[in-house]
Design an enzyme around this catalytic site. Structure first.
Site, PDB file in Angstrom:
ATOM      1  N   GLU A  25      49.173  -1.070 -20.930  1.00  0.00           N
ATOM      2  CA  GLU A  25      48.744  -2.186 -21.063  1.00  0.00           C
ATOM      3  C   GLU A  25      47.287  -2.561 -21.211  1.00  0.00           C
ATOM      4  O   GLU A  25      46.752  -2.159 -20.180  1.00  0.00           O
ATOM      5  CB  GLU A  25      49.491  -3.002 -19.977  1.00  0.00           C
ATOM      6  CG  GLU A  25      49.406  -4.491 -19.967  1.00  0.00           C
ATOM      7  CD  GLU A  25      49.927  -5.044 -18.607  1.00  0.00           C
ATOM      8  OE1 GLU A  25      50.017  -4.787 -17.678  1.00  0.00           O
ATOM      9  OE2 GLU A  25      50.623  -6.445 -19.126  1.00  0.00           O
ATOM     10  N   LYS A  44      53.159 -16.863  -2.054  1.00  0.00           N
ATOM     11  CA  LYS A  44      52.006 -16.314  -1.850  1.00  0.00           C
ATOM     12  C   LYS A  44      51.361 -16.143  -3.395  1.00  0.00           C
ATOM     13  O   LYS A  44      51.691 -15.538  -4.479  1.00  0.00           O
ATOM     14  CB  LYS A  44      52.119 -14.913  -1.520  1.00  0.00           C
ATOM     15  CG  LYS A  44      50.831 -14.365  -1.088  1.00  0.00           C
ATOM     16  CD  LYS A  44      50.656 -12.913  -1.071  1.00  0.00           C
ATOM     17  CE  LYS A  44      50.443 -12.447  -2.363  1.00  0.00           C
ATOM     18  NZ  LYS A  44      48.888 -12.764  -3.128  1.00  0.00           N
ATOM     19  N   PHE A  60      47.870 -13.367 -11.124  1.00  0.00           N
ATOM     20  CA  PHE A  60      46.552 -14.148 -11.404  1.00  0.00           C
ATOM     21  C   PHE A  60      46.529 -14.791 -12.713  1.00  0.00           C
ATOM     22  O   PHE A  60      45.986 -15.841 -12.976  1.00  0.00           O
ATOM     23  CB  PHE A  60      45.230 -13.334 -11.385  1.00  0.00           C
ATOM     24  CG  PHE A  60      44.765 -12.602 -12.474  1.00  0.00           C
ATOM     25  CD1 PHE A  60      44.335 -13.017 -13.795  1.00  0.00           C
ATOM     26  CD2 PHE A  60      45.532 -11.191 -12.838  1.00  0.00           C
ATOM     27  CE1 PHE A  60      44.066 -12.523 -15.012  1.00  0.00           C
ATOM     28  CE2 PHE A  60      45.119 -10.674 -13.900  1.00  0.00           C
ATOM     29  CZ  PHE A  60      44.467 -11.314 -15.081  1.00  0.00           C
ATOM     30  N   CYS A  68      51.665 -11.590 -20.157  1.00  0.00           N
ATOM     31  CA  CYS A  68      52.420 -10.411 -20.188  1.00  0.00           C
ATOM     32  C   CYS A  68      53.309 -10.477 -21.699  1.00  0.00           C
ATOM     33  O   CYS A  68      54.058  -9.278 -21.876  1.00  0.00           O
ATOM     34  CB  CYS A  68      53.393 -10.612 -19.077  1.00  0.00           C
ATOM     35  SG  CYS A  68      54.613 -11.978 -19.168  1.00  0.00           S
ATOM     36  N   GLU A  72      45.376 -13.862  -4.864  1.00  0.00           N
ATOM     37  CA  GLU A  72      44.282 -14.227  -4.047  1.00  0.00           C
ATOM     38  C   GLU A  72      42.836 -14.518  -5.094  1.00  0.00           C
ATOM     39  O   GLU A  72      41.869 -14.881  -4.812  1.00  0.00           O
ATOM     40  CB  GLU A  72      43.841 -13.091  -3.011  1.00  0.00           C
ATOM     41  CG  GLU A  72      43.832 -11.676  -3.484  1.00  0.00           C
ATOM     42  CD  GLU A  72      45.033 -10.830  -3.923  1.00  0.00           C
ATOM     43  OE1 GLU A  72      45.953 -11.456  -4.308  1.00  0.00           O
ATOM     44  OE2 GLU A  72      44.795  -9.780  -3.771  1.00  0.00           O
TER      45      GLU A  72
HETATM   46  P1  NAD Z   1      48.922  -7.481  -9.704  1.00  0.00           P
HETATM   47  O1  NAD Z   1      49.985  -6.451  -9.552  1.00  0.00           O
HETATM   48  O2  NAD Z   1      47.574  -6.659  -9.118  1.00  0.00           O
HETATM   49  O3  NAD Z   1      49.084  -8.680  -8.301  1.00  0.00           O
HETATM   50  C1  NAD Z   1      50.187  -9.363  -8.275  1.00  0.00           C
HETATM   51  C2  NAD Z   1      50.747  -9.804  -6.992  1.00  0.00           C
HETATM   52  O4  NAD Z   1      50.715  -8.641  -6.102  1.00  0.00           O
HETATM   53  C3  NAD Z   1      49.497 -10.599  -6.356  1.00  0.00           C
HETATM   54  O5  NAD Z   1      49.997 -11.544  -5.683  1.00  0.00           O
HETATM   55  C4  NAD Z   1      48.629  -9.469  -5.351  1.00  0.00           C
HETATM   56  O6  NAD Z   1      48.005  -9.979  -4.312  1.00  0.00           O
HETATM   57  C5  NAD Z   1      49.615  -8.688  -5.020  1.00  0.00           C
HETATM   58  N1  NAD Z   1      49.332  -7.133  -4.802  1.00  0.00           N
HETATM   59  C6  NAD Z   1      48.399  -6.522  -5.549  1.00  0.00           C
HETATM   60  N2  NAD Z   1      48.526  -5.330  -5.203  1.00  0.00           N
HETATM   61  C7  NAD Z   1      49.196  -5.075  -4.288  1.00  0.00           C
HETATM   62  C8  NAD Z   1      49.795  -3.959  -3.462  1.00  0.00           C
HETATM   63  N3  NAD Z   1      49.143  -2.666  -3.786  1.00  0.00           N
HETATM   64  N4  NAD Z   1      50.671  -3.960  -2.479  1.00  0.00           N
HETATM   65  C9  NAD Z   1      51.387  -5.380  -2.498  1.00  0.00           C
HETATM   66  N5  NAD Z   1      50.881  -6.441  -3.040  1.00  0.00           N
HETATM   67  C10 NAD Z   1      49.974  -6.317  -3.938  1.00  0.00           C
HETATM   68  O7  NAD Z   1      48.964  -8.263 -10.943  1.00  0.00           O
HETATM   69  P2  NAD Z   1      47.829  -9.251 -11.348  1.00  0.00           P
HETATM   70  O8  NAD Z   1      46.786  -8.284 -12.078  1.00  0.00           O
HETATM   71  O9  NAD Z   1      47.600 -10.300 -10.730  1.00  0.00           O
HETATM   72  O10 NAD Z   1      48.565  -9.525 -12.818  1.00  0.00           O
HETATM   73  C11 NAD Z   1      48.805  -8.976 -13.989  1.00  0.00           C
HETATM   74  C12 NAD Z   1      49.626  -8.063 -14.243  1.00  0.00           C
HETATM   75  O11 NAD Z   1      50.974  -8.982 -14.141  1.00  0.00           O
HETATM   76  C13 NAD Z   1      49.963  -7.596 -15.645  1.00  0.00           C
HETATM   77  O12 NAD Z   1      50.405  -6.382 -15.561  1.00  0.00           O
HETATM   78  C14 NAD Z   1      51.127  -8.535 -16.369  1.00  0.00           C
HETATM   79  O13 NAD Z   1      51.709  -7.830 -17.363  1.00  0.00           O
HETATM   80  C15 NAD Z   1      51.986  -8.970 -15.208  1.00  0.00           C
HETATM   81  N6  NAD Z   1      52.702 -10.035 -15.490  1.00  0.00           N
HETATM   82  C16 NAD Z   1      54.084 -10.124 -15.916  1.00  0.00           C
HETATM   83  C17 NAD Z   1      54.680 -11.220 -15.976  1.00  0.00           C
HETATM   84  C18 NAD Z   1      56.193 -10.765 -16.458  1.00  0.00           C
HETATM   85  O14 NAD Z   1      56.939 -11.884 -16.994  1.00  0.00           O
HETATM   86  N7  NAD Z   1      56.608  -9.573 -16.817  1.00  0.00           N
HETATM   87  C19 NAD Z   1      54.266 -12.351 -16.309  1.00  0.00           C
HETATM   88  C20 NAD Z   1      53.068 -12.367 -15.655  1.00  0.00           C
HETATM   89  C21 NAD Z   1      52.153 -11.157 -15.365  1.00  0.00           C
END
Ligand code: NAD
Length: 485
Positions: free
Chosen positions: A379, A171, A147, A279, A174
């Site tokens: 984090e 994708k 997000f 991140c 959401e």
């Molecule tokens: P998230 O893991 O909740 O969601 C990421 C994606 O995975 C979304 O599209 C979501 O729909 C999907 N998803 C969520 N739960 C799922 C599950 N149980 N099974 C399958 N798919 C699932 O992450 P977020 O809260 O949207 O984003 C924040 C996180 O992303 C933080 O931990 C941040 O550090 C990380 N991030 C990392 C980088 C990097 O370059 N390392 C960059 C941006 C964000």
């Protein structure tokens, strides 16, 4: 209405479950996002597979013309895209603009594909035999985004994927589906052949089907560590290429010779920019020695208390809200636990926010942080400055190298020798020297290590070409018939 874009057409999701999308600055519902189904994924992958047959044969100099066109459209619509990000994510307009510019830089870098994709040639590898290699596209790739950068993160992948001859299914999160509704309206205008780039909205079901679908050759994922690990293990078990970028815990080390008047504001901006939801956000500021700790805390308290917080659409606001009520509660409970664990509250960002309609938290500063605290390990993903003190640079390096995460880290110093030691000895892959957010540019590669990255090949830059192509080597001999010549 949030719709999918499949095979060159807008269509309604086949899913009948929806999640609300909120403006986090005021809690108002902006839209509902459909949670797509296996069938939505299947029709998108089918379209992308069909498109691959002819797209791979389009010369790369022609493929990149679509990207040149898109770049001009993105430049022209930058303000509109930035406003959409601020509306659904909450970050300030200037942060949103900067993230769109980063996305545009990815498109620019991907237009170099005819050069990136060049092969190698060796004459006479044996007598009369030559060998050459070429980089061929693989098929359908999928991207799954978090997000926190609604526009930028997907650009880390798809321009490189399609410029190198693959097709793509994206994708978005959401929680922020509206930015890509707008970006796909621009993509529609560039008239890519149908099926080359598809959009499917949803959550876990869509992700799991993308990871399992036999026609998806590779997955690009960015999100939290548990989901990154899940995506990596399930998709690699299906024989797919995977690059899965996970969460982070980023340490900033302050040596006493840092230029404090510049270093401290830089560190604060790193920690609270985008409300800490980056991140690459700094988290623990590890000061080497009493004097550095004193100087950093004095300045940090003054600066953090003075940050204007509010709706990111207001140009005077320096920090917007957090993405959701749940995210805010999570960060508040981390703060409460840190105080129970012996942390010293120097600035309380939980105050003076109740009159604001959205999910606001002001910058918070906690001193006396030690390694064993939960908040020093997890984090935070919120605007919380953690101040800690150690005796030597070695102590700081050893502490940050004990973290399970290794995304980025920064050293503030005036010493070249200290900077060199730091950049040689630390685990994280993206290292800053007097830089708060050392995000590699589009022509370098991006990604951490340990629990911050699962895979072998990182995103964008030259590594993108490796990820999205298979290197083929042809060894050839021409049998000369001297009677004909
Ligand atoms: P998230 O893991 O909740 O969601 C990421 C994606 O995975 C979304 O599209 C979501 O729909 C999907 N998803 C969520 N739960 C799922 C599950 N149980 N099974 C399958 N798919 C699932 O992450 P977020 O809260 O949207 O984003 C924040 C996180 O992303 C933080 O931990 C941040 O550090 C990380 N991030 C990392 C980088 C990097 O370059 N390392 C960059 C941006 C964000």
């Amino acid at each position: 209405m949030v719709q999918d874009f499949i095979d060159g057409k807008w269509m309604n999701s086949l899913g009948n479950t929806f999640v609300p999308v909120f403006n986090p600055a005021n809690g108002q519902e902006l839209a509902v996002c459909p949670l797509g189904t296996t069938a939505d994924v299947d029709r998108a992958v089918q379209a992308a597979s069909r498109a691959f047959v002819s797209w791979r044969q389009v010369p790369s100099v022609e493929r990149i013309q679509y990207l040149f066109h898109l770049k001009t459209l993105l430049d022209a619509h930058l303000e509109e895209v930035a406003a959409r990000i601020t509306q659904e994510h909450g970050k300030t307009l200037s942060e949103s603009r900067a993230s769109v510019r980063r996305g545009i830089q990815m498109v620019e870098a991907a237009t170099g594909m005819p050069t990136f994709q060049l092969g190698e040639y060796a004459e006479d590898i044996a007598r009369g035999i030559d060998s050459y290699s070429v980089r061929k596209p693989l098929g359908v790739f999928a991207g799954i985004a978090p997000f926190n950068f609604p526009a930028m993160v997907p650009f880390w992948f798809w321009p490189f994927a399609i410029a190198s001859g693959n097709t793509f299914v994206l994708k978005p999160s959401e929680r922020v589906p509206l930015t890509h509704q707008l970006i796909f309206e621009l993509i529609e205008k560039i008239q890519l052949p149908k099926g080359v780039f598809n959009l499917v909205h949803g959550g876990k079901d869509v992700v799991d089907r993308l990871c399992a679908h036999p026609d998806v050759k590779g997955i690009c994922f960015v999100g939290s560590t548990p989901v990154a690990r899940h995506v990596y293990t399930t998709a690699t078990a299906q024989g797919k290429r995977v690059q899965a970028l996970g969460g982070a815990k980023n340490f900033m080390v302050m040596l006493p010779d840092a230029v404090m008047d510049k270093a401290v504001p830089t560190a604060l901006e790193s920690i609270i920019g985008c409300a800490g939801e980056r991140c690459l956000a700094g988290s623990v500021v590890v000061c080497v020695g009493d004097e550095a700790y004193r100087q950093v805390s004095e300045r940090m308290v003054a600066l953090a208390s003075d940050v204007s917080v509010g709706d990111g659409m207001d140009p005077h606001v320096q920090m917007g809200p957090m993405i959701s009520r749940e995210s805010k509660s999570r960060v508040v409970s981390l703060i409460e636990n840190a105080l129970k664990d012996g942390g010293k509250l120097l600035v309380d960002g939980r105050k003076n926010v109740d009159h604001l309609p959205g999910y606001f938290l002001r910058p918070t500063v906690i001193g006396n942080v030690v390694e064993s605290m939960e908040i020093a390990k997890e984090e935070v993903f919120g605007p919380v400055v953690l101040l800690a003190q150690v005796k030597t640079l070695d102590d700081a390096i050893q502490w940050l190298n004990r973290s399970n995460y290794a995304n980025t880290t920064t050293l503030f110093t005036s010493s070249g020798a200290a900077a060199r030691k730091f950049s040689v000895e630390v685990d994280p892959s993206m290292i800053g020297i007097n830089i708060g957010v050392p995000a590699p540019m589009s022509f370098f590669s991006f990604g951490g290590t340990k629990d911050s990255f699962f895979g072998d090949i990182k995103v964008h830059g030259a590594e993108a070409v490796q990820f999205f192509t298979d290197k083929r080597t042809i060894t050839q001999r021409w049998m000369a018939d001297s009677n004909i010549w």
